[in-house]
Structure formats: C-alpha cells, structure tokens
Design an enzyme around this catalytic site. Structure first.
Site, mmCIF file in Angstrom:
data_model
loop_
_atom_site.group_PDB
_atom_site.id
_atom_site.type_symbol
_atom_site.label_atom_id
_atom_site.label_comp_id
_atom_site.label_asym_id
_atom_site.label_seq_id
_atom_site.Cartn_x
_atom_site.Cartn_y
_atom_site.Cartn_z
ATOM 1 N N ASP A 101 -0.737 -0.004 -7.606
ATOM 2 C CA ASP A 101 -0.153 -0.744 -6.484
ATOM 3 C C ASP A 101 -0.287 0.022 -5.176
ATOM 4 O OD1 ASP A 101 0.766 -3.230 -7.196
ATOM 5 O OD2 ASP A 101 2.799 -2.566 -7.698
ATOM 6 N N GLU A 200 4.192 -13.990 -9.299
ATOM 7 C CA GLU A 200 5.495 -13.508 -9.774
ATOM 8 C C GLU A 200 6.625 -14.443 -9.363
ATOM 9 O OE1 GLU A 200 6.499 -9.445 -8.764
ATOM 10 O OE2 GLU A 200 8.526 -9.655 -9.582
HETATM 11 O O1 KIV Z 1 5.370 -3.237 -9.366
HETATM 12 C C1 KIV Z 1 5.176 -3.893 -10.402
HETATM 13 O O2 KIV Z 1 5.513 -3.468 -11.514
HETATM 14 C C2 KIV Z 1 4.547 -5.191 -10.285
HETATM 15 C C3 KIV Z 1 4.589 -6.090 -11.462
HETATM 16 C C4 KIV Z 1 5.954 -6.571 -11.703
HETATM 17 C C5 KIV Z 1 3.622 -7.189 -11.355
HETATM 18 O O3 KIV Z 1 4.045 -5.511 -9.255
#
Ligand code: KIV
Length: 285
Positions: A101, A200
């Site tokens: 991310d 989500e």
């Molecule tokens: O940060 C995370 O774990 C996510 C998932 C919930 C898709 O973005």
C-alpha cells in the site's frame, strides 16, 4: 536485494523460501472471470511464509497502522513503515504477488510524487505492485505510474485514508449518487491501467455491478461474492480482535488461544514446572 538465502542452522526466524515462480500482474489480470483470486494481508516475514502457499496475492496493507502499531487510523502510516514491512513480506514469500500500500500523503500531491514514492517502495521491498486509494481523481496518477513500469492496484468504495472526508467507516453506495460515483471511480481506475481493483465496504448490488462491468479483476472486501477475488485483513479472520467489521468471517479464535497459552506458561513459570530437563542444557552423559 531482499530475497535472502540464509543458513537456518542458527536462526529460526529466516528459513529459506522454497524456490518457485511468482505470480505477476499480467497473470492476475488474466484471472478476470476465472478462478477466484485469493488475497490476504501480511505484514511480517513469518506470516507471509504461512499464508504464501495459499494465496495469489499478499497485500502489505496500510491497515498495519492499526493492526501492528495500534494507531487510530491509517493516516499516520509512513513510507518507512510500509517499506520495512513490505521487505519482510517479500523475504517470507516466493509464490504470491506481493503488493504494498502507498501510505496517505505519499502519492496524492502529484503523479511525480507518486512515482517517487512507488519507486522507493519497489526498490526497498522487492514487491511487484503498489496499491493506492481513490477513483476518478487518482486516475491520471495511476496512468502515470503504469506507463512508467509500476503495476498498480486500485482501491475504491470505502477508502479508509479518506475517513475524515467520508465521516466514518460505514458501507458506501447506499444512495443512487454514491452508487453511481463508485462505478465511475472503478471505471476510471480500470481505464487508467490498474491490473486489479479492491472494492471495499460497498452495498452488494453495486459491487456486483462493478465486477460485471469493469475489465480488470475486482477484489472484494465487504463487497460481493461475485467479485473476481476476495481479501481480508488476516488478523481479523484469525480472530485476533474482539471487534471486527460485519463482513469479516472469523476462521479461528487466535486471541483466545494465545491467551490460554500465555496463562499456561505463566502458571508453569510461577510454580517452577517450566523449564524441565527437556529445555535445559546439561553435560552429555
Ligand atoms: O490496508 C489494507 O489492509 C487494505 C485492505 C483492507 C484491502 O487496504
């Protein structure tokens, strides 16, 4: 780089991953409408090792802010945190595609800022993709990254980094306007070149529509069984927390089991039943 081959004789923390061929972004893209894509979050080497044989995608989610660091949201998560955990997950895996991310504040300023941050993540972790939140507004940034060799996973619907704008973590797509916007966001992210999209916390009907409409695979979390894959936060599905969102299915009750193990250990230490001869070094007879 980050794929270590380490002698495990002296270290239990870093067994050598079994050699294999990792899934790639084009391989995930090709799964649209086919075998469902299995994705879980991972933040540590050992958890990655345990999950990797069962997953197509390991997501180093910025949810690590709450899960690992006890932060109140994902907003304070830094690039350094994502790089450190991303590298650990890459070291502990060999089969799944690892995506990391992009944390809040590391990509929204401009496509150039996003490229610098994504390049840092990829160089420091060895991951094969990044994920970023946002729909139409982020589409030019996604295109900029993809055209420069960075595979991108989109994330629309409930986008936790925007919690202060959204006003909470409730499901999205309840009004006709919101539903329309989610579909437009997913289409924009798809057109910009994302190889899959996380949807989500949206009403089932709109998630199904998104999955049926856009070209890349849709990975649902609190979305629809008709998505092309599913993702959960691993600690949620293992039962590590007392409270979990409605969309989480608990596959274990690890919090209770850890508590029981710790209580047994504590009792044995206090009444001197641990350690025994089995756990102490003595001269060989
Ligand atoms: O940060 C995370 O774990 C996510 C998932 C919930 C898709 O973005």
């Amino acid at each position: 780089m980050s794929t270590y081959t380490i002698d495990t004789a002296t270290s239990r923390a870093t067994p050598t991953p079994a050699p294999g061929k990792r899934l790639t972004a084009p391989a995930i893209l090709a799964r649209k409408g086919g075998e469902p894509i299995v994705c879980l979050t991972a933040y540590t080497m050992r958890m990655a090792q345990l999950l990797d044989p069962h997953c197509d995608l390991l997501l180093v989610g910025d949810s690590l802010g709450q899960v690992i660091y006890g932060l109140p949201s994902t907003i304070p998560v830094s690039l350094e945190m994502m790089c450190a955990h991303g590298a650990a997950v890459v070291r502990g895996s060999w089969h799944a595609l690892v995506a990391v991310d992009m944390p809040f504040g590391s990509y929204e300023g401009s496509p150039e800022q996003a490229f610098d941050s994504a390049a840092t993540i990829m160089k420091e972790t060895g991951c094969a993709a990044v994920k970023l939140e946002g729909g139409e507004a982020m589409a030019p940034t996604i295109r900029f990254l993809v055209e420069r060799g960075i595979p991108v996973i989109g994330h629309v619907g409930l986008t936790p980094q925007a919690v202060n704008v959204l006003g909470g973590y409730g499901a999205r797509g309840k009004s006709a306007d919101e539903a329309k916007k989610i579909l437009a966001d997913a289409k924009a992210v798809a057109d910009a070149g994302a190889f899959c999209i996380v949807v989500e916390g949206v009403m089932e009907e709109i998630a199904t529509k998104v999955a049926r409409t856009v070209a890349p695979p849709i990975i649902g979390i609190g979305a629809s069984a008709e998505c092309d894959g599913q993702v959960l936060v691993t600690d949620d599905m293992l039962g590590m927390f007392e409270r979990t969102p409605r969309f989480v299915k608990r596959y274990d009750d690890l919090a209770a089991r850890i508590g029981e193990a710790a209580a047994t250990y504590a009792a044995e230490v206090r009444d001197r039943r641990f350690p025994t001869a089995d756990q102490t070094y003595r001269p060989k007879a």
